[in-house]
Design a protein around this motif. Sequence first.
Motif, mmCIF file in Angstrom:
data_model
loop_
_atom_site.group_PDB
_atom_site.id
_atom_site.type_symbol
_atom_site.label_atom_id
_atom_site.label_comp_id
_atom_site.label_asym_id
_atom_site.label_seq_id
_atom_site.Cartn_x
_atom_site.Cartn_y
_atom_site.Cartn_z
ATOM 1 N N ASN A 135 52.065 52.154 46.991
ATOM 2 C CA ASN A 135 51.418 51.403 48.065
ATOM 3 C C ASN A 135 52.416 50.402 48.643
ATOM 4 O O ASN A 135 52.866 49.499 47.930
ATOM 5 C CB ASN A 135 50.195 50.654 47.531
ATOM 6 N N PHE A 136 52.776 50.573 49.912
ATOM 7 C CA PHE A 136 53.713 49.676 50.573
ATOM 8 C C PHE A 136 52.973 48.727 51.512
ATOM 9 O O PHE A 136 52.033 49.125 52.207
ATOM 10 C CB PHE A 136 54.736 50.466 51.403
ATOM 11 N N ASP A 137 53.395 47.471 51.529
ATOM 12 C CA ASP A 137 52.975 46.552 52.574
ATOM 13 C C ASP A 137 54.198 45.760 53.038
ATOM 14 O O ASP A 137 55.312 45.983 52.556
ATOM 15 C CB ASP A 137 51.801 45.661 52.159
ATOM 16 N N PHE A 138 54.009 44.799 53.961
ATOM 17 C CA PHE A 138 55.141 44.309 54.750
ATOM 18 C C PHE A 138 54.953 42.839 55.104
ATOM 19 O O PHE A 138 53.870 42.427 55.541
ATOM 20 C CB PHE A 138 55.192 45.154 56.024
ATOM 21 N N CYS A 169 48.952 50.020 58.005
ATOM 22 C CA CYS A 169 49.735 49.342 56.973
ATOM 23 C C CYS A 169 49.355 47.859 56.921
ATOM 24 O O CYS A 169 49.066 47.241 57.955
ATOM 25 C CB CYS A 169 51.229 49.483 57.257
ATOM 26 N N CYS A 170 49.374 47.287 55.731
ATOM 27 C CA CYS A 170 49.029 45.875 55.552
ATOM 28 C C CYS A 170 50.242 44.980 55.777
ATOM 29 O O CYS A 170 51.377 45.379 55.510
ATOM 30 C CB CYS A 170 48.469 45.640 54.154
ATOM 31 N N PHE A 171 49.997 43.768 56.261
ATOM 32 C CA PHE A 171 51.076 42.818 56.508
ATOM 33 C C PHE A 171 50.648 41.408 56.110
ATOM 34 O O PHE A 171 49.464 41.071 56.105
ATOM 35 C CB PHE A 171 51.498 42.830 57.981
ATOM 36 N N TYR A 172 51.642 40.580 55.771
ATOM 37 C CA TYR A 172 51.396 39.206 55.328
ATOM 38 C C TYR A 172 51.430 38.233 56.501
ATOM 39 O O TYR A 172 52.187 38.403 57.461
ATOM 40 C CB TYR A 172 52.450 38.788 54.298
ATOM 41 N N TRP A 173 50.635 37.168 56.367
ATOM 42 C CA TRP A 173 50.567 36.125 57.394
ATOM 43 C C TRP A 173 50.159 34.821 56.715
ATOM 44 O O TRP A 173 49.214 34.805 55.920
ATOM 45 C CB TRP A 173 49.534 36.518 58.448
ATOM 46 N N THR A 174 50.888 33.726 56.992
ATOM 47 C CA THR A 174 50.573 32.456 56.319
ATOM 48 C C THR A 174 49.708 31.529 57.173
ATOM 49 O O THR A 174 49.302 30.469 56.695
ATOM 50 C CB THR A 174 51.857 31.700 55.910
ATOM 51 N N ASN A 196 43.856 43.674 62.381
ATOM 52 C CA ASN A 196 43.745 42.502 61.513
ATOM 53 C C ASN A 196 42.955 42.762 60.236
ATOM 54 O O ASN A 196 42.920 41.909 59.343
ATOM 55 C CB ASN A 196 43.126 41.337 62.273
ATOM 56 N N SER A 197 42.329 43.917 60.129
ATOM 57 C CA SER A 197 41.656 44.244 58.869
ATOM 58 C C SER A 197 42.680 44.485 57.769
ATOM 59 O O SER A 197 42.338 44.466 56.585
ATOM 60 C CB SER A 197 40.759 45.475 59.040
ATOM 61 N N ASN A 198 43.939 44.682 58.161
ATOM 62 C CA ASN A 198 45.024 44.904 57.200
ATOM 63 C C ASN A 198 45.839 43.636 56.948
ATOM 64 O O ASN A 198 46.917 43.697 56.362
ATOM 65 C CB ASN A 198 45.951 46.016 57.687
ATOM 66 N N LEU A 199 45.325 42.496 57.390
ATOM 67 C CA LEU A 199 46.039 41.234 57.219
ATOM 68 C C LEU A 199 45.878 40.728 55.782
ATOM 69 O O LEU A 199 44.778 40.674 55.248
ATOM 70 C CB LEU A 199 45.485 40.210 58.207
ATOM 71 N N ILE A 200 47.010 40.370 55.166
ATOM 72 C CA ILE A 200 47.012 39.756 53.840
ATOM 73 C C ILE A 200 47.335 38.272 54.022
ATOM 74 O O ILE A 200 48.428 37.926 54.477
ATOM 75 C CB ILE A 200 48.061 40.389 52.911
ATOM 76 N N ILE A 201 46.400 37.416 53.695
ATOM 77 C CA ILE A 201 46.674 35.985 53.758
ATOM 78 C C ILE A 201 47.598 35.610 52.604
ATOM 79 O O ILE A 201 47.275 35.814 51.439
ATOM 80 C CB ILE A 201 45.383 35.151 53.681
ATOM 81 N N TRP A 202 48.784 35.076 52.953
ATOM 82 C CA TRP A 202 49.732 34.520 51.976
ATOM 83 C C TRP A 202 49.610 33.007 52.105
ATOM 84 O O TRP A 202 50.055 32.417 53.078
ATOM 85 C CB TRP A 202 51.145 35.003 52.296
ATOM 86 N N ASP A 203 48.978 32.389 51.132
ATOM 87 C CA ASP A 203 48.625 30.972 51.220
ATOM 88 C C ASP A 203 49.634 30.120 50.443
ATOM 89 O O ASP A 203 49.705 30.190 49.218
ATOM 90 C CB ASP A 203 47.216 30.778 50.655
ATOM 91 N N ASN A 204 50.396 29.306 51.189
ATOM 92 C CA ASN A 204 51.412 28.425 50.584
ATOM 93 C C ASN A 204 50.915 26.999 50.365
ATOM 94 O O ASN A 204 51.715 26.103 50.085
ATOM 95 C CB ASN A 204 52.650 28.374 51.488
ATOM 96 N N TYR A 205 49.625 26.766 50.488
ATOM 97 C CA TYR A 205 49.053 25.416 50.449
ATOM 98 C C TYR A 205 49.477 24.630 49.212
ATOM 99 O O TYR A 205 49.738 23.429 49.277
ATOM 100 C CB TYR A 205 47.535 25.551 50.494
ATOM 101 N N PHE A 206 49.559 25.304 48.062
ATOM 102 C CA PHE A 206 49.801 24.599 46.802
ATOM 103 C C PHE A 206 51.281 24.537 46.407
ATOM 104 O O PHE A 206 51.625 23.881 45.422
ATOM 105 C CB PHE A 206 49.019 25.277 45.670
#
Length: 324
Positions: A135-138, A169-174, A196-206
């Motif tokens: 499984n690849f994402d980006f 394909c899924c992709f990251y977004w902060t 946007n159903s393939n959006l992966i939230i990458w959360d840098n809050y912490f």
Amino acid sequence: MSKFGLIEGFYGKSYDFTSRHELISSMAGTDLNFYLYAPKEDPFLRNNFDLTPNESWQAKFTEFISHAEDCGIDIGVGLTPFKDKHIEKFDLKVNFFANLGCKNISLLFDDLEKINLDKQLNILSKGISEFPEINFDFCPSVYCNELIEKDLAHNEYFEKFLQNFPTDCCFYWTGEKVISTSISEEVEDRLVGINNSNLIIWDNYFTIDSCPRKLNLTNFNHLDKTYINSKKYYLINMTGMIRTDQLLVSLMANLKSERSSFEQILSEHGLSDDLIEMIDLFDPLKKINLSERDKKKLHNIMYSWFHPIKNEWYPYLHNLKNWE
């Protein structure tokens, strides 16, 4: 498969495998089901992509994946093949991790000096076509709103990304920023015409690798819970402080179950009652205006509270006590 879990994707000292096993054990029995191994200081993932770790490391990584599988947790690996010599060894690297038991590869093109979307998408296409079992994402080089307007090259990259990124394909977004203090449906405003159903939230809050004066620690107050519950993929980047990250695991697990109060979880992880009363000091959206009484209370906490998590938080407590 949905992904709800952790990213080991911070700069600075990486975790050792003992700590990684501790984190997997903390995740076991919760809704957290994914751990992305992508420490920026692992040279074999980025700068020395064309080289491979020794057999001792390989054995530890295989054991790590096995432990995670036993706990119902998938392990992913973040790779950054950004040089020509990396691309030449791309197949070997993917095979290397596949042979160790990894079935999830994230291609992470964040924080690079030179950005070339065409080359990045070619690598993604190569991976998907040659390794159907993986499984690849980006992660694009422009992975949040604030980077879109960094310069003309980043703006053009982003517009091209919207037009050419594969719809399946899924992709990251902060979000709005690299470290976003608010995550809601508005983080998608600039993502026009993309799936946007393939959006992966990458959360840098912490995260703390930007060396902030203050630690961000709230009950995920920065999230629009309705929005997050509507997404299939949500991951938080960790701090690199094991006790703090185990606390974050408990808070994240509680996002869905809501079995415990914020204060209960803080207490279970060793915070003193006095510090829990002052926990709003760690909210980045609240202005700090300490009275002399507050400063004295912090001073007393620092010298009367003894716990392993206190050792991780000491610099931030010290900063707060001397806040101007």
